[in-house]
Enzyme design. Sequence first.
Site, PDB file in Angstrom:
ATOM      1  N   HIS A  72       0.817  -1.204   0.000  1.00 20.30           N
ATOM      2  CA  HIS A  72       0.000   0.000   0.000  1.00 20.30           C
ATOM      3  C   HIS A  72       0.859   1.267   0.000  1.00 20.30           C
ATOM      4  CE1 HIS A  72       1.054   0.825   4.185  1.00 20.30           C
ATOM      5  NE2 HIS A  72       0.888  -0.476   4.395  1.00 20.30           N
ATOM      6  N   GLU A 112      -1.868  -6.944   7.519  1.00 22.86           N
ATOM      7  CA  GLU A 112      -0.537  -6.874   8.092  1.00 22.86           C
ATOM      8  C   GLU A 112      -0.479  -7.720   9.362  1.00 22.86           C
ATOM      9  OE1 GLU A 112       2.579  -6.882   8.113  1.00 22.86           O
ATOM     10  OE2 GLU A 112       2.943  -4.820   7.390  1.00 22.86           O
TER      11      GLU A 112
END
Length: 214
Positions: A12, A85
Amino acid sequence: MSRGRQVLLLRHGQTGWNAAGRFQGQTDIELDDVGRRQAKRAASHLARLSPSAIVSSDLLRARATAAALAAQTQLEVAVDVRLREVYAGSWQGLTTTEIDEQTPELRQAWRTGADVRPGGDGETRLELGKRVAEAVREHAEIIDPGELLVVVTHGGSISNGVQTLLGVPREYWPVVSGVGNCHWTVLEQQRDARWVLTEHNAFSLPEDVVGDES
């Protein structure tokens, strides 16, 4: 020679917590202005590869990065929570300096690549790698050989998921670098179903390897 399935794992764009050196983990932080520009720029590059599918972590920073590519390709974005994550437990929200001061021995073990639980109550790298690899394998099955799947995820998810997919022995994981914001790693599946690494921490379009052993 025909290509196998390809998977491009895209980290990202930048968030304010990235810029401040704050451990995000699974805290749901949005892209900042820099991150939105990064996502748009990466999308303009990757759209030229004509991906067949996009799947994203459910966290906002990944979904916004995936949306930029979807706007360029007119593809729908699938969402998979397994691409999140690492869960960093009590470290989430702390700066690197604060972590160093509060849990120095654990922080040093994490920094050197030991498979410890971040914050003492987080998720190990092996656990992270297993869930990310599982998700990537499943979503790769929806594309045909020669097609490309883009997986929009996070730095730790890429590093640990890729090494799990490649079958790299755990003790060698620390020798592989991380991935910058809106940089990517590319894997290709061989005829015998093995995955091979063709690009890592890249920000230019992949090129064919010619005469690599000549």
